[in-house]
Design an enzyme around this catalytic site. Sequence first.
Site, PDB file in Angstrom:
ATOM      1  N   CYS A  82      52.435  54.718  35.378  1.00  0.00           N
ATOM      2  CA  CYS A  82      52.548  53.271  35.195  1.00  0.00           C
ATOM      3  C   CYS A  82      53.663  52.909  34.213  1.00  0.00           C
ATOM      4  O   CYS A  82      53.672  53.396  33.079  1.00  0.00           O
ATOM      5  CB  CYS A  82      51.211  52.735  34.687  1.00  0.00           C
ATOM      6  SG  CYS A  82      51.275  51.031  34.101  1.00  0.00           S
ATOM      7  N   TRP A 115      41.125  53.503  37.433  1.00  0.00           N
ATOM      8  CA  TRP A 115      41.808  54.758  37.131  1.00  0.00           C
ATOM      9  C   TRP A 115      40.765  55.815  36.774  1.00  0.00           C
ATOM     10  O   TRP A 115      39.762  55.522  36.121  1.00  0.00           O
ATOM     11  CB  TRP A 115      42.737  54.581  35.942  1.00  0.00           C
ATOM     12  CG  TRP A 115      43.892  53.663  36.174  1.00  0.00           C
ATOM     13  CD1 TRP A 115      43.920  52.322  35.965  1.00  0.00           C
ATOM     14  CD2 TRP A 115      45.188  54.033  36.669  1.00  0.00           C
ATOM     15  NE1 TRP A 115      45.168  51.825  36.292  1.00  0.00           N
ATOM     16  CE2 TRP A 115      45.961  52.850  36.726  1.00  0.00           C
ATOM     17  CE3 TRP A 115      45.757  55.247  37.058  1.00  0.00           C
ATOM     18  CZ2 TRP A 115      47.282  52.849  37.165  1.00  0.00           C
ATOM     19  CZ3 TRP A 115      47.076  55.248  37.482  1.00  0.00           C
ATOM     20  CH2 TRP A 115      47.822  54.060  37.542  1.00  0.00           C
ATOM     21  N   THR A 149      43.077  47.800  34.025  1.00  0.00           N
ATOM     22  CA  THR A 149      44.483  48.138  33.895  1.00  0.00           C
ATOM     23  C   THR A 149      44.762  49.142  32.795  1.00  0.00           C
ATOM     24  O   THR A 149      43.988  49.291  31.841  1.00  0.00           O
ATOM     25  CB  THR A 149      45.311  46.866  33.613  1.00  0.00           C
ATOM     26  OG1 THR A 149      44.864  46.290  32.374  1.00  0.00           O
ATOM     27  CG2 THR A 149      45.148  45.842  34.718  1.00  0.00           C
ATOM     28  N   VAL A 150      45.884  49.831  32.952  1.00  0.00           N
ATOM     29  CA  VAL A 150      46.453  50.653  31.889  1.00  0.00           C
ATOM     30  C   VAL A 150      47.783  50.028  31.504  1.00  0.00           C
ATOM     31  O   VAL A 150      48.427  49.386  32.332  1.00  0.00           O
ATOM     32  CB  VAL A 150      46.662  52.119  32.344  1.00  0.00           C
ATOM     33  CG1 VAL A 150      45.348  52.825  32.511  1.00  0.00           C
ATOM     34  CG2 VAL A 150      47.501  52.212  33.617  1.00  0.00           C
ATOM     35  N   TYR A 213      58.477  44.338  41.462  1.00  0.00           N
ATOM     36  CA  TYR A 213      57.178  44.133  42.108  1.00  0.00           C
ATOM     37  C   TYR A 213      57.193  42.882  42.987  1.00  0.00           C
ATOM     38  O   TYR A 213      56.578  42.853  44.053  1.00  0.00           O
ATOM     39  CB  TYR A 213      56.072  44.011  41.053  1.00  0.00           C
ATOM     40  CG  TYR A 213      55.713  45.315  40.393  1.00  0.00           C
ATOM     41  CD1 TYR A 213      54.697  46.118  40.897  1.00  0.00           C
ATOM     42  CD2 TYR A 213      56.383  45.759  39.261  1.00  0.00           C
ATOM     43  CE1 TYR A 213      54.359  47.322  40.299  1.00  0.00           C
ATOM     44  CE2 TYR A 213      56.068  46.957  38.656  1.00  0.00           C
ATOM     45  CZ  TYR A 213      55.053  47.743  39.180  1.00  0.00           C
ATOM     46  OH  TYR A 213      54.723  48.944  38.591  1.00  0.00           O
TER      47      TYR A 213
END
Length: 384
Positions: A82, A115, A149-150, A213
């Site tokens: 990421c 994740w 999220t990370v 993105y």
Amino acid sequence: MVGDDATRATAGAGTGAAAADGGFSTRGAYVHTGEEFTRDTNYIEDRITRDGTFPPGTPAPEGAKAWPAEAGRYRLVAARACPWANRTVIARRLLGLEDAISLGLPGPTHDSRSWTFDLDPDGRDPVLKIERLQEAYFRRFPDYPRGITVPAIVDVPSGAVVTNNYPQITLDFGAEWAAFHREGAPDLYPEALRDEIDEVNDRVFKDVNNGVYRCGFAGSQESYERAYARLWAAMDWLEDRLAGQRYLVGDTITEADVRLFTTLARFDAVYHGHFKCNRNRLTEMPALWGYARDLFQTPGFGDTVDFVQIKQHYYIVHEDINPTRIVPAGPDLSGWLTPHGREALGGRPFGDGTPPGPPPAVERIAPGHSPLYPASSAPGSENA
């Protein structure tokens, strides 16, 4: 967001097999026909500060709390794949916070839930003792409505997530964790340059970091072309800016360089083809390619980049735009180690400070996953 990149779903991590087992596919999470990609930027706004209070003059967002900076209390969970997580790993390395904040590394792929720590023994993070990052989010917010999220920082004693607000995390690493910095740590956000850094960061985020993105997850030809035009206008602006100066702002590495680098590191391997950002490759832009190589060869940058995991993440997880989930074999990465000549522009990478030492052995990129660590460097490879 699903994982690090989408906007509508409830979480994200696992293995490719998990996504294909029928219940937790990411299909439909990223691309919505006829719609422009819009990133959800609502994060957990808690902060970790030097004394556990919000800094003077900084009002606490509604419902947010401050936590005290304490060595050994927190774990940074940051997937190598990421780009947003990669920023925090770089800042932690540059500032020498490895002994103060431990690092958890999920695997590169995920399903629609969360994740996972599938690279760790028994599929569990060795410190948090959890299989999915989702567990830390739900321990704090049982009905957490957004993506898992990370990067995320987790309070180890409670096992609960503290924050996933990645832009603030790196700024706080520099300011609020100063008591735990290594000797010779650089100032990544010098006060005299903050306005310019913020201005550069704003455009880089909108048109480059997130711009790729917006191209890749566009739901219509029109939205894709708008995003593509903005991306390349910004890339040309950066090319011009970096033709005459070594770093983005001032003559040392700053927060602005950290934020741009993680996108450039992924550009030819992923964004050029997978996200249709294909006007030209990074290697065809002399200033940007030289700048990217300069940073890659600087301790703390290239030694955090795992090209294998990067490709696995994007090409396997994004079923909407790569339904075959085939991971490309290229590109050739050897160019990252070629001379860049940027020293001729002057500049002092670490200012009055010094470069960080080698990464801890347990955090070193796997052999064969980076030109810095060729497959021939694997233990026992000399007998292969």
